[in-house]
Design an enzyme around this catalytic site. Structure first.
Site, mmCIF file in Angstrom:
data_model
loop_
_atom_site.group_PDB
_atom_site.id
_atom_site.type_symbol
_atom_site.label_atom_id
_atom_site.label_comp_id
_atom_site.label_asym_id
_atom_site.label_seq_id
_atom_site.Cartn_x
_atom_site.Cartn_y
_atom_site.Cartn_z
ATOM 1 N N TYR A 57 -1.461 -0.382 10.637
ATOM 2 C CA TYR A 57 -1.800 -1.058 9.234
ATOM 3 C C TYR A 57 -0.307 -0.420 8.658
ATOM 4 C CZ TYR A 57 -3.389 -0.603 4.592
ATOM 5 O OH TYR A 57 -3.736 -1.158 3.616
ATOM 6 N N SER A 101 1.296 -1.201 0.043
ATOM 7 C CA SER A 101 0.063 0.140 -0.124
ATOM 8 C C SER A 101 0.427 0.930 -0.562
ATOM 9 C CB SER A 101 -0.507 -0.683 0.773
ATOM 10 O OG SER A 101 -1.511 1.459 1.469
HETATM 11 N N1 NAP Z 1 -8.327 -0.221 -0.412
HETATM 12 C C1 NAP Z 1 -7.432 0.563 -0.907
HETATM 13 O O1 NAP Z 1 -7.926 1.176 -1.259
HETATM 14 C C2 NAP Z 1 -6.138 -0.423 -0.834
HETATM 15 C C3 NAP Z 1 -5.394 0.278 -1.015
HETATM 16 C C4 NAP Z 1 -4.210 -0.234 -0.759
HETATM 17 C C5 NAP Z 1 -3.747 -1.885 -0.220
HETATM 18 N N2 NAP Z 1 -4.658 -2.335 -0.489
HETATM 19 C C6 NAP Z 1 -5.167 -3.702 0.882
HETATM 20 O O2 NAP Z 1 -4.887 -4.429 -0.770
HETATM 21 C C7 NAP Z 1 -5.686 -5.884 -0.213
HETATM 22 C C8 NAP Z 1 -6.992 -5.927 -0.314
HETATM 23 O O3 NAP Z 1 -7.869 -4.873 -0.007
HETATM 24 P P1 NAP Z 1 -9.906 -4.526 -0.705
HETATM 25 O O4 NAP Z 1 -9.597 -2.987 0.255
HETATM 26 O O5 NAP Z 1 -9.398 -5.544 -1.224
HETATM 27 O O6 NAP Z 1 -10.350 -4.934 1.007
HETATM 28 P P2 NAP Z 1 -11.281 -5.582 1.347
HETATM 29 O O7 NAP Z 1 -12.494 -5.165 0.100
HETATM 30 O O8 NAP Z 1 -11.686 -5.694 2.246
HETATM 31 O O9 NAP Z 1 -11.513 -8.114 0.916
HETATM 32 C C9 NAP Z 1 -10.411 -8.009 1.541
HETATM 33 C C10 NAP Z 1 -10.768 -9.419 1.363
HETATM 34 O O10 NAP Z 1 -9.230 -10.143 2.406
HETATM 35 C C11 NAP Z 1 -9.997 -11.152 2.247
HETATM 36 N N3 NAP Z 1 -9.075 -11.545 4.027
HETATM 37 C C12 NAP Z 1 -8.971 -10.464 5.042
HETATM 38 N N4 NAP Z 1 -9.230 -11.325 6.125
HETATM 39 C C13 NAP Z 1 -8.503 -12.558 5.969
HETATM 40 C C14 NAP Z 1 -8.150 -13.621 5.953
HETATM 41 N N5 NAP Z 1 -7.655 -13.659 7.822
HETATM 42 N N6 NAP Z 1 -7.637 -14.939 5.818
HETATM 43 C C15 NAP Z 1 -8.492 -15.176 4.340
HETATM 44 N N7 NAP Z 1 -8.779 -14.024 4.125
HETATM 45 C C16 NAP Z 1 -8.330 -12.953 4.391
HETATM 46 C C17 NAP Z 1 -11.134 -11.309 2.647
HETATM 47 O O11 NAP Z 1 -12.249 -12.613 2.557
HETATM 48 P P3 NAP Z 1 -14.086 -12.304 3.020
HETATM 49 O O12 NAP Z 1 -14.538 -11.746 1.871
HETATM 50 O O13 NAP Z 1 -14.285 -14.054 3.104
HETATM 51 O O14 NAP Z 1 -14.046 -11.678 4.003
HETATM 52 C C18 NAP Z 1 -11.546 -10.345 1.055
HETATM 53 O O15 NAP Z 1 -12.000 -11.344 0.288
HETATM 54 C C19 NAP Z 1 -5.311 -5.445 1.347
HETATM 55 O O16 NAP Z 1 -4.072 -6.128 1.765
HETATM 56 C C20 NAP Z 1 -5.144 -4.075 1.499
HETATM 57 O O17 NAP Z 1 -4.241 -3.880 2.651
HETATM 58 C C21 NAP Z 1 -5.849 -1.977 0.173
#
Ligand code: NAP
Length: 258
Positions: A162, A149
């Site tokens: 985080y 990130s």
């Molecule tokens: N969104 C942003 O702006 C952003 C920016 C930079 C980086 N990121 C990073 O990108 C990644 C994905 O983010 P996102 O925004 O797509 O998040 P999200 O919409 O909250 O989705 C999270 C995903 O991770 C899974 N997950 C969470 N905890 C888990 C665990 N303990 N074991 C297995 N699966 C787990 C969830 O599964 P379930 O569906 O079963 O809950 C879901 O598929 C993360 O690492 C986040 O830090 C996000």
């Protein structure tokens, strides 16, 4: 040994992970979609892949737990038959955004163990499988992709745990890239900016305003598809002489600009 390459994407059910799964399936990968609790979202991702002519499977595993990580890799090898790419995408935001001076140890442990310890040890185990396959010549090469990130370097004082977890993912990428190059495994960090997913749904209005005001030179929200495209460039083998590389998918947020 199946001829189709296999990618395992943690947290592939929703958000960025879903975008990556769909893009890799369109690229010809057989995709193992890992999820934790939301089976409906995982099934929806698989249906989307299959409707487009791709293939995949689902595996529930809470990557926080060591035994679940082991079961996830066992499932992959028993049911998909090989492992060519691991995408460490699953991650959580802190349950509440508290000032650095009020952060408690419980939320530190939850975020660091899920976002850093889990992908570190999943990668360690996956790398051993990949090394065995490459030595047996059952796969030609392998790739590991870590989703970090902009928080790896941009301080948010109300979610310090985080930021630290994502800075750790950066060093984890460097370490595995240095160790695994001789084994035929390249390791990459993809550093997303503000991406439209469930994780950012609660801060939508705040970022709408920031983006309008020029938060990133490219003035729009990022999408899971943007991140999926970067993973596809790696999956296609277009970066063969690059490892430990950071790929910013952030609309240019990282640039120092006026
Ligand atoms: N969104 C942003 O702006 C952003 C920016 C930079 C980086 N990121 C990073 O990108 C990644 C994905 O983010 P996102 O925004 O797509 O998040 P999200 O919409 O909250 O989705 C999270 C995903 O991770 C899974 N997950 C969470 N905890 C888990 C665990 N303990 N074991 C297995 N699966 C787990 C969830 O599964 P379930 O569906 O079963 O809950 C879901 O598929 C993360 O690492 C986040 O830090 C996000």
């Amino acid at each position: 040994m199946p001829t189709q390459p296999v990618a395992l994407v943690t947290g592939g059910s929703r958000g960025i992970g879903r975008g990556i799964c769909i893009a890799l399936a369109a690229e010809g990968y057989n995709v193992l979609i890992n999820y934790n609790s939301n089976i409906a979202a995982a099934e929806d991702t698989l249906r989307t892949i299959e409707a487009a002519g791709g293939s995949g499977d689902l595996c529930q595993a809470d990557i926080y737990h060591a035994e679940h990580r082991e079961l996830l890799l066992d499932y992959c090898m028993e049911n998909m038959g090989r492992l060519d790419m691991l995408v460490n995408n699953a991650g959580i935001a802190p349950p509440t955004r508290d000032d650095l001076l009020d952060m408690d140890e419980q939320s530190w442990d939850a975020v660091l163990d899920t976002n850093l310890k889990a992908p570190f040890f999943l990668t360690q185990a996956a790398a051993k499988i990949m090394i065995r396959q490459i030595r047996d010549k059952t796969i030609p090469r392998a790739d590991i992709v870590n989703i970090s990130s902009i928080s790896a370097y941009a301080a948010s004082v109300n979610r310090g745990q985080y930021c630290i977890s994502k800075a750790g993912i950066s060093m984890m990428t460097t370490l595995y890239a240095a160790r695994l190059a001789e084994e035929g495994i390249n390791v990459y960090e993809i550093r997303p900016g503000v991406i439209e997913t469930d994780m950012t749904a609660g801060v939508r209005a705040k970022y709408d305003k920031l983006i309008r005001e020029g938060f990133s030179p490219i003035r729009r929200w990022g999408t899971p598809e943007d991140v999926g495209k970067a993973v596809v460039a790696i999956a296609r083998g277009l970066l063969p002489f690059s490892t430990g590389e950071i790929i910013n998918v952030d609309g240019g947020y990282h640039l120092r600009h006026f």
